[in-house]
Write an enzyme that holds these catalytic residues in place. Structure first.
Site, mmCIF file in Angstrom:
data_model
loop_
_atom_site.group_PDB
_atom_site.id
_atom_site.type_symbol
_atom_site.label_atom_id
_atom_site.label_comp_id
_atom_site.label_asym_id
_atom_site.label_seq_id
_atom_site.Cartn_x
_atom_site.Cartn_y
_atom_site.Cartn_z
ATOM 1 N N TYR A 1 49.476 2.605 78.619
ATOM 2 C CA TYR A 1 48.950 3.980 78.692
ATOM 3 C C TYR A 1 49.060 4.490 77.542
ATOM 4 O O TYR A 1 47.912 4.992 76.867
ATOM 5 C CB TYR A 1 49.655 4.845 80.073
ATOM 6 C CG TYR A 1 49.237 6.183 79.817
ATOM 7 C CD1 TYR A 1 48.006 6.621 80.285
ATOM 8 C CD2 TYR A 1 50.167 7.300 79.282
ATOM 9 C CE1 TYR A 1 47.616 8.038 80.199
ATOM 10 C CE2 TYR A 1 49.791 8.634 79.298
ATOM 11 C CZ TYR A 1 48.416 8.862 79.747
ATOM 12 O OH TYR A 1 48.102 10.209 79.512
ATOM 13 N N LYS B 1 45.905 5.210 74.906
ATOM 14 C CA LYS B 1 45.597 6.634 74.501
ATOM 15 C C LYS B 1 45.566 6.808 73.052
ATOM 16 O O LYS B 1 44.866 7.668 72.278
ATOM 17 C CB LYS B 1 46.721 7.757 75.073
ATOM 18 C CG LYS B 1 46.697 8.132 76.637
ATOM 19 C CD LYS B 1 45.180 8.741 76.871
ATOM 20 C CE LYS B 1 45.085 9.877 76.681
ATOM 21 N NZ LYS B 1 44.004 10.836 77.059
HETATM 22 N N1 LIG Z 1 49.242 14.242 83.512
HETATM 23 C C1 LIG Z 1 50.021 14.291 82.542
HETATM 24 O O1 LIG Z 1 51.188 14.390 82.780
HETATM 25 C C2 LIG Z 1 49.511 14.376 81.381
HETATM 26 C C3 LIG Z 1 50.741 14.154 80.050
HETATM 27 C C4 LIG Z 1 50.155 14.292 78.933
HETATM 28 C C5 LIG Z 1 48.809 14.146 78.343
HETATM 29 N N2 LIG Z 1 47.842 14.109 79.552
HETATM 30 C C6 LIG Z 1 46.603 13.878 79.171
HETATM 31 O O2 LIG Z 1 45.868 15.172 79.577
HETATM 32 C C7 LIG Z 1 44.404 14.980 79.906
HETATM 33 C C8 LIG Z 1 44.133 15.506 81.316
HETATM 34 O O3 LIG Z 1 45.057 14.885 82.113
HETATM 35 P P1 LIG Z 1 45.041 15.138 83.619
HETATM 36 O O4 LIG Z 1 46.235 15.234 84.284
HETATM 37 O O5 LIG Z 1 44.040 16.443 84.004
HETATM 38 O O6 LIG Z 1 44.147 13.934 84.366
HETATM 39 P P2 LIG Z 1 43.772 13.442 85.729
HETATM 40 O O7 LIG Z 1 44.148 14.783 86.854
HETATM 41 O O8 LIG Z 1 44.176 12.243 86.381
HETATM 42 O O9 LIG Z 1 42.179 13.538 85.893
HETATM 43 C C9 LIG Z 1 41.418 12.680 84.926
HETATM 44 C C10 LIG Z 1 39.890 13.119 85.085
HETATM 45 O O10 LIG Z 1 39.371 11.725 84.611
HETATM 46 C C11 LIG Z 1 38.342 11.495 85.195
HETATM 47 N N3 LIG Z 1 37.926 9.932 84.844
HETATM 48 C C12 LIG Z 1 38.835 8.883 85.098
HETATM 49 N N4 LIG Z 1 38.072 7.755 84.655
HETATM 50 C C13 LIG Z 1 36.980 8.234 84.584
HETATM 51 C C14 LIG Z 1 35.583 7.578 84.025
HETATM 52 N N5 LIG Z 1 35.478 5.967 83.631
HETATM 53 N N6 LIG Z 1 34.583 8.257 83.716
HETATM 54 C C15 LIG Z 1 34.444 9.688 83.948
HETATM 55 N N7 LIG Z 1 35.677 10.327 84.123
HETATM 56 C C16 LIG Z 1 36.863 9.622 84.684
HETATM 57 C C17 LIG Z 1 38.853 11.527 86.732
HETATM 58 O O11 LIG Z 1 38.004 11.644 87.609
HETATM 59 P P3 LIG Z 1 38.095 11.290 89.338
HETATM 60 O O12 LIG Z 1 38.793 12.358 89.530
HETATM 61 O O13 LIG Z 1 36.822 11.193 89.807
HETATM 62 O O14 LIG Z 1 38.979 9.911 89.332
HETATM 63 C C18 LIG Z 1 39.594 13.052 86.554
HETATM 64 O O15 LIG Z 1 38.471 13.920 86.543
HETATM 65 C C19 LIG Z 1 44.284 13.321 79.894
HETATM 66 O O16 LIG Z 1 43.647 13.027 78.523
HETATM 67 C C20 LIG Z 1 45.792 12.837 80.051
HETATM 68 O O17 LIG Z 1 45.885 11.629 79.207
HETATM 69 C C21 LIG Z 1 48.361 13.998 80.831
#
Ligand SMILES: NC(=O)c1ccc[n+]([C@@H]2O[C@H](COP(=O)([O-])OP(=O)(O)OC[C@H]3O[C@@H](n4cnc5c(N)ncnc54)[C@H](OP(=O)(O)O)[C@@H]3O)[C@@H](O)[C@H]2O)c1
Length: 295
Positions: free
Chosen positions: A124, A128
């Site tokens: 992952y 990223k």
């Molecule tokens: N979650 C954490 O703890 C965390 C920590 C540090 C950084 N981040 C980063 O913060 C950002 C936001 O994370 P989050 O927690 O909001 O993520 P999330 O809730 O898992 O949401 C991911 C989004 O990406 C969409 N997605 C996945 N594959 C896709 C594709 N092929 N085409 C179009 N859309 C797609 C999903 O759509 P569906 O809902 O339809 O699947 C969902 O809308 C990301 O860049 C993540 O790497 C997250």
């Protein structure tokens, strides 16, 4: 301003839609309408929307699953980011891209600054990091990459939701106590992204997290405490025991950094904002959850 948002159904995406400033028009195709892994379709969609700003809140975020699903993780986190960057370049839009504390190995022992060398421990984080590089190479000077950590919100899958479920199901919950970071409410990150959107000259790399530090164990204890005060745990849920355990007692496919605190001082200063302690953010999020439950 017109913004094209990828990942609008995710934790951050929903908060971005909810907190968009007046005057911002958002086009946010759902994944079923547009997979960012499809390059021609992504370019076509961005060209048709002709936005001033592209925001990438889409990601493959299943950290453990990525270990056995490398191709899919890279397709979204690296390929998808590159496709959005190509689309933004084609219409001369700016791109704000979100990345993660998991680009670091956690060995530093101090909060990570933007110029610290990344060294991901798992697929992952690698995917990223590849996405960051793709964005910065495609759009030097017109892209902003924001790393954040331990995101949660009142929607979607996250640690807070998992703990609330477990507190309702079990008399005792074991939680890893030797990994530390900064829990960050997606709502605050969304507001910071909009603040950066109003600073068109901001480019390069930034770190943004809520203030303060916690282990997953500390975070769990705070969730129990605050959820009890707000009355959102079912009867008996407040009595659940939380046992601190070392990482080796909770083996996972992906290794995680032991300490991935992001140094966000420069970002808070740049945005002229008062940082919010993660405990205050947690209270605000749980209050929102309670209001939602009673709506
Ligand atoms: N979650 C954490 O703890 C965390 C920590 C540090 C950084 N981040 C980063 O913060 C950002 C936001 O994370 P989050 O927690 O909001 O993520 P999330 O809730 O898992 O949401 C991911 C989004 O990406 C969409 N997605 C996945 N594959 C896709 C594709 N092929 N085409 C179009 N859309 C797609 C999903 O759509 P569906 O809902 O339809 O699947 C969902 O809308 C990301 O860049 C993540 O790497 C997250």
């Amino acid at each position: 301003m017109k913004a094209f948002l990828a990942g609008g159904s995710g934790q951050l995406g929903r908060e971005l839609r909810a907190t968009a400033p007046a005057g911002v028009v958002i086009e946010a195709p759902m994944r079923s309408e547009l997979s960012i892994t499809n390059r021609p379709r992504t370019l076509e969609a961005i060209e048709a929307a002709a936005p001033d700003l592209v925001i990438n809140a889409a990601a493959y975020t299943a950290v453990d699953q990525a270990e056995s699903d490398r191709e899919a993780a890279f397709a979204v986190n690296a390929g998808g980011a590159a496709n959005l960057a190509a689309g933004a370049a084609a219409v001369e839009a700016r791109l704000i891209h979100v990345s993660t504390d998991f680009v670091f190995d956690g060995e530093k022992g101090h909060p990570y600054r933007v110029d610290d060398p990344p060294h991901p421990l798992g697929v992952y984080g690698e995917s990223k990091l590849a996405g960051e590089t793709a964005v910065r190479e495609a759009l030097p000077g017109r892209s902003l990459v924001i790393r954040t950590s331990w995101l949660y919100s009142s929607h979607g899958h996250n640690f807070v939701a998992t703990m609330l479920r477990l507190f309702a199901e079990r008399p005792e919950v074991s939680v890893v106590a030797d990994q530390i970071g900064s829990p960050t409410w997606a709502h605050n990150l969304a507001k910071a992204i909009w603040a950066w959107s109003a600073r068109p000259s901001a480019s390069g790399l930034r770190h943004f997290a809520d203030a303060g530090v916690a282990s997953w164990y500390d975070f769990a204890v705070a969730i129990r405490e605050r959820a009890t005060e707000l009355g959102i745990l079912p009867a008996g849920g407040d009595g659940v025991a939380i046992r601190p355990i070392p990482s080796e007692k909770y083996p996972t496919p992906a290794r995680r950094p032991a300490s991935s605190i992001l140094d966000s001082f420069a970002s808070w200063e740049e945005l002229e904002m008062t940082p919010v302690h993660w405990r205050d953010s947690l209270s605000a999020m749980l209050s929102e959850l309670r209001v939602g439950a009673h709506a």
